[in-house]
Write a protein that holds these residues in place. Structure first.
Motif, PDB file in Angstrom:
ATOM      1  N   GLY A  65       0.751  -1.630   0.050  1.00 10.80           N
ATOM      2  CA  GLY A  65      -0.018  -0.082  -0.141  1.00 10.80           C
ATOM      3  C   GLY A  65       1.177   1.136   0.177  1.00 10.80           C
ATOM      4  N   ALA A  66       0.794   1.822   1.451  1.00  9.00           N
ATOM      5  CA  ALA A  66       1.617   3.439   1.351  1.00  9.00           C
ATOM      6  C   ALA A  66       2.764   3.318   1.646  1.00  9.00           C
ATOM      7  CB  ALA A  66       0.784   4.155   2.087  1.00  9.00           C
ATOM      8  N   VAL A  67       3.086   2.250   2.150  1.00  4.89           N
ATOM      9  CA  VAL A  67       4.379   1.808   3.014  1.00  4.89           C
ATOM     10  C   VAL A  67       5.919   1.252   1.396  1.00  4.89           C
ATOM     11  CG1 VAL A  67       3.876   1.798   5.320  1.00  4.89           C
ATOM     12  CG2 VAL A  67       4.704   0.001   3.593  1.00  4.89           C
ATOM     13  N   VAL A  68       7.074   1.844   1.873  1.00  5.39           N
ATOM     14  CA  VAL A  68       7.960   1.184   0.988  1.00  5.39           C
ATOM     15  C   VAL A  68       8.776   0.269   2.163  1.00  5.39           C
ATOM     16  CG1 VAL A  68       9.747   1.476  -0.497  1.00  5.39           C
ATOM     17  CG2 VAL A  68       7.601   1.854  -0.751  1.00  5.39           C
ATOM     18  N   VAL A  69       9.106  -0.783   2.006  1.00  6.10           N
ATOM     19  CA  VAL A  69      10.148  -1.832   3.212  1.00  6.10           C
ATOM     20  C   VAL A  69      11.708  -2.087   2.313  1.00  6.10           C
ATOM     21  CG1 VAL A  69      10.149  -2.898   5.392  1.00  6.10           C
ATOM     22  CG2 VAL A  69       7.916  -2.489   4.554  1.00  6.10           C
ATOM     23  N   SER A  70      12.340  -1.872   3.297  1.00  3.62           N
ATOM     24  CA  SER A  70      13.926  -2.068   2.450  1.00  3.62           C
ATOM     25  C   SER A  70      14.372  -2.417   3.855  1.00  3.62           C
ATOM     26  CB  SER A  70      14.707  -1.160   1.224  1.00  3.62           C
ATOM     27  OG  SER A  70      14.615  -0.272   2.642  1.00  3.62           O
ATOM     28  N   HIS A  71      15.337  -3.991   2.885  1.00  7.39           N
ATOM     29  CA  HIS A  71      16.483  -4.825   4.054  1.00  7.39           C
ATOM     30  C   HIS A  71      15.147  -5.865   4.337  1.00  7.39           C
ATOM     31  CE1 HIS A  71      19.925  -2.862   3.601  1.00  7.39           C
ATOM     32  NE2 HIS A  71      19.109  -1.660   3.780  1.00  7.39           N
ATOM     33  N   VAL A  72      16.232  -6.715   4.124  1.00  2.00           N
ATOM     34  CA  VAL A  72      15.558  -8.056   3.921  1.00  2.00           C
ATOM     35  C   VAL A  72      14.957  -8.147   5.881  1.00  2.00           C
ATOM     36  CG1 VAL A  72      15.431 -11.034   4.288  1.00  2.00           C
ATOM     37  CG2 VAL A  72      16.623 -10.261   2.263  1.00  2.00           C
ATOM     38  N   ALA A  73      15.777  -7.810   6.402  1.00  2.00           N
ATOM     39  CA  ALA A  73      15.258  -8.351   7.969  1.00  2.00           C
ATOM     40  C   ALA A  73      13.812  -7.119   8.489  1.00  2.00           C
ATOM     41  CB  ALA A  73      16.138  -7.849   9.151  1.00  2.00           C
ATOM     42  N   ASN A  74      13.447  -6.576   7.547  1.00  2.00           N
ATOM     43  CA  ASN A  74      13.133  -5.192   8.146  1.00  2.00           C
ATOM     44  C   ASN A  74      11.767  -5.407   7.180  1.00  2.00           C
ATOM     45  OD1 ASN A  74      12.390  -3.007   8.765  1.00  2.00           O
ATOM     46  ND2 ASN A  74      12.790  -1.508   6.477  1.00  2.00           N
ATOM     47  N   ILE A  75      11.510  -5.616   6.006  1.00  4.89           N
ATOM     48  CA  ILE A  75      10.919  -6.568   5.270  1.00  4.89           C
ATOM     49  C   ILE A  75      10.023  -7.457   6.272  1.00  4.89           C
ATOM     50  CG2 ILE A  75       9.434  -7.559   3.307  1.00  4.89           C
ATOM     51  CD1 ILE A  75      12.343  -6.495   1.808  1.00  4.89           C
ATOM     52  N   LEU A  76      10.695  -8.884   6.676  1.00  2.00           N
ATOM     53  CA  LEU A  76      10.021  -9.736   7.111  1.00  2.00           C
ATOM     54  C   LEU A  76       9.277  -9.160   9.007  1.00  2.00           C
ATOM     55  CD1 LEU A  76      12.865 -12.451   6.727  1.00  2.00           C
ATOM     56  CD2 LEU A  76      10.476 -12.072   5.693  1.00  2.00           C
ATOM     57  N   ALA A  77      10.124  -7.772   9.574  1.00  2.00           N
ATOM     58  CA  ALA A  77      10.070  -7.748  10.539  1.00  2.00           C
ATOM     59  C   ALA A  77       8.208  -7.161  10.635  1.00  2.00           C
ATOM     60  CB  ALA A  77      10.699  -6.649  11.436  1.00  2.00           C
ATOM     61  N   TRP A  78       8.330  -6.386   9.421  1.00  2.00           N
ATOM     62  CA  TRP A  78       6.618  -5.836   8.414  1.00  2.00           C
ATOM     63  C   TRP A  78       5.537  -6.643   8.132  1.00  2.00           C
ATOM     64  CZ3 TRP A  78       3.898  -0.859   8.791  1.00  2.00           C
ATOM     65  CH2 TRP A  78       2.876  -1.547   8.162  1.00  2.00           C
ATOM     66  N   LEU A  79       5.973  -8.185   7.173  1.00  2.00           N
ATOM     67  CA  LEU A  79       4.982  -9.020   7.293  1.00  2.00           C
ATOM     68  C   LEU A  79       4.887  -9.870   8.095  1.00  2.00           C
ATOM     69  CD1 LEU A  79       6.508  -9.672   3.560  1.00  2.00           C
ATOM     70  CD2 LEU A  79       4.637  -8.808   4.199  1.00  2.00           C
ATOM     71  N   GLY A  80       6.271 -10.623   9.223  1.00  2.00           N
ATOM     72  CA  GLY A  80       5.438 -11.371  10.116  1.00  2.00           C
ATOM     73  C   GLY A  80       4.461 -11.487  10.995  1.00  2.00           C
ATOM     74  N   PRO A  81       4.030 -10.272  11.569  1.00  2.00           N
ATOM     75  CA  PRO A  81       2.960 -10.098  12.284  1.00  2.00           C
ATOM     76  C   PRO A  81       1.847 -10.158  11.371  1.00  2.00           C
ATOM     77  CG  PRO A  81       4.240  -8.392  12.728  1.00  2.00           C
ATOM     78  CD  PRO A  81       4.756  -9.009  11.863  1.00  2.00           C
ATOM     79  N   ARG A  82       1.873  -9.812  10.252  1.00  2.00           N
ATOM     80  CA  ARG A  82       0.755  -9.757   8.894  1.00  2.00           C
ATOM     81  C   ARG A  82       0.589 -11.251   8.863  1.00  2.00           C
ATOM     82  NH1 ARG A  82       3.265  -4.914   9.624  1.00  2.00           N
ATOM     83  NH2 ARG A  82       1.663  -3.315   9.836  1.00  2.00           N
ATOM     84  N   LEU A  83       1.523 -12.088   8.429  1.00  2.00           N
ATOM     85  CA  LEU A  83       1.655 -13.713   8.039  1.00  2.00           C
ATOM     86  C   LEU A  83       1.334 -14.375   8.826  1.00  2.00           C
ATOM     87  CD1 LEU A  83       3.910 -13.042   5.182  1.00  2.00           C
ATOM     88  CD2 LEU A  83       1.254 -12.678   4.618  1.00  2.00           C
ATOM     89  N   GLY A  84       0.837 -14.072  10.112  1.00  2.00           N
ATOM     90  CA  GLY A  84       1.199 -14.886  11.273  1.00  2.00           C
ATOM     91  C   GLY A  84       2.794 -16.240  11.209  1.00  2.00           C
ATOM     92  N   LEU A  85       3.406 -15.163  11.105  1.00  2.33           N
ATOM     93  CA  LEU A  85       4.677 -15.623  11.102  1.00  2.33           C
ATOM     94  C   LEU A  85       5.692 -14.950  12.003  1.00  2.33           C
ATOM     95  CD1 LEU A  85       5.048 -16.606   7.190  1.00  2.33           C
ATOM     96  CD2 LEU A  85       5.140 -17.815   8.958  1.00  2.33           C
ATOM     97  N   ALA A  86       5.195 -14.415  13.417  1.00  2.86           N
ATOM     98  CA  ALA A  86       5.819 -14.094  13.738  1.00  2.86           C
ATOM     99  C   ALA A  86       5.502 -14.158  15.162  1.00  2.86           C
ATOM    100  CB  ALA A  86       6.028 -12.376  13.889  1.00  2.86           C
TER     101      ALA A  86
END
Lengths: 246, 246
Positions: A65-86
């Motif tokens: 959407g409105a955010v851009v996230v860079s670097h693998v660990a940053n991306i996974l920290a963003w996605l983790g809770p949203r994908l049920g993987l954190a």
């Protein structure tokens, strides 16, 4: 709206850690630079890198959407809770991010086994140095990192089936990718890895068989390992297994 | 309760990025491994690294009450909001973490200029390779990274005085440290840096004069740069300034 992943087409590379999370979760996503047509392809990716402000330094990056996230660990920290993987617990989440950053460091060291002098030069131009660096990497760095991951699994109060807590996280998926990559790049040196780091081996085997992961690995969305990515198979950089090196 | 920072004594190293944030904010903290007595010193640090579960891979790490946070960028993402050194907006905070991780990558590349083959060997044992890697680093990587930071400052809608948003963040403090470190390690090659990257130069100069930072830099808590840290001055690795290299 699907997630948009931006990464170099043609290689697993660092983007693969993100793909594995999206695939395991069955999340809709576009692999933008691998697509064709308007708003797709490498041009769409480089356009976003030039787009000031908030431009990322390098792929991979993710647009949600409105955010851009860079670097693998940053991306996974963003996605983790949203994908049920954190993990939900804050202390565990901080720990998971630390593990993910340790994986990031390991990946950089893998890259430098074939590029010890300069990223801008070909491997063929730094081969003697690559041999030296690969030997030091296999002798000292691989045991240091995998010994740490093994201890982390063994010390998990919820059991060694997961790196953090009692459920699958992005860290587990990333550890599978490290394991698969090492087995591809250093088949001789890594041959006795299952005996040396049995918890990590078991985790990698379980992740590989998860339905969504297995389906992904069998699909053409999973690019094969190759000699343009992070994990490269150059027989001259491989070594005998540790037990045969004395 | 003061924050507890765990890092190797005797060097600025990666710990310095955390120290600068704590010092700028005037936050109470213990530099545990530099202390003496019960619960202090390097032994206290290594004990925590062996303490399963949730053990960190390597220093620096921070203990804040019940949580332990490892890796510089993770620590700064934790401290930033608590010290008033992080943007409040979520998109900006993700961007700041991406910048911090780009800084992490740069620091690893600085380290490898003097250790291109093996972390476990002395610099003296990898000097010819270090010369080659340092040259490639100065020719290609430094302009790539600092060009990116310069563009990031120029593109900030709030103006080039800060990397993210309209106030000081940990990213600004870390950019100062990169700048100071480069000027120490590569005085000839970095001599024309203020002309090449004027926004970064101006930012570094302003950070250096902030009252808390200036007080810290003048104190004996600020260790001098030396040849055991990340930024090392080895004249043979330095190069003429870019304008004189053609």
């Amino acid at each position: 709206m699907p997630y948009e992943l931006f990464y170099w087409p043609g290689i697993q590379g660092r983007g693969e850690f993100v793909r594995l999370a999206l695939e395991e979760a069955g999340a809709p996503y576009l692999d933008v630079a691998r697509g064709r047509g308007p708003g797709r392809g490498v041009e769409a990716m480089t356009a976003l890198m030039g787009a000031a402000p908030l431009a990322p330094f390098a792929p991979p990056f993710l647009r949600d959407g409105a955010v851009v996230v860079s670097h693998v660990a940053n991306i996974l920290a963003w996605l983790g809770p949203r994908l049920g993987l954190a993990p939900k617990d804050e202390a565990l989440r901080l720990y998971a991010h630390g593990l993910q950053l340790t994986i990031t460091d390991f990946v950089a060291e893998v890259h430098d086994t074939h590029h010890p002098i300069a990223t801008d030069l070909y491997y063929e131009d730094q081969k003697p140095e690559a041999k030296e660096r690969a030997k030091a990497f296999l002798d000292h760095r691989v045991p240091k990192y995998f010994g740490y991951f093994e201890r982390a699994l063994a010390a998990n109060p919820a059991g060694p089936a997961h790196a953090v807590g009692d459920a699958l996280t992005t860290v587990d998926l990333s550890l599978f990718q490290l394991w698969a990559g090492m087995a591809y790049a250093f088949p001789r040196a890594f041959a006795d890895a299952p005996q040396r780091w049995p918890h990590v081996a078991a985790l990698a085997a379980v992740v590989e068989k998860r339905p969504n992961v297995a389906r992904y690995l069998a699909s053409d969305r999973r690019l094969p390992f190759n000699e343009s990515g992070i994990f490269r198979y150059y027989p001259e950089l491989d070594q005998a297994a540790a037990k045969d090196r004395g």
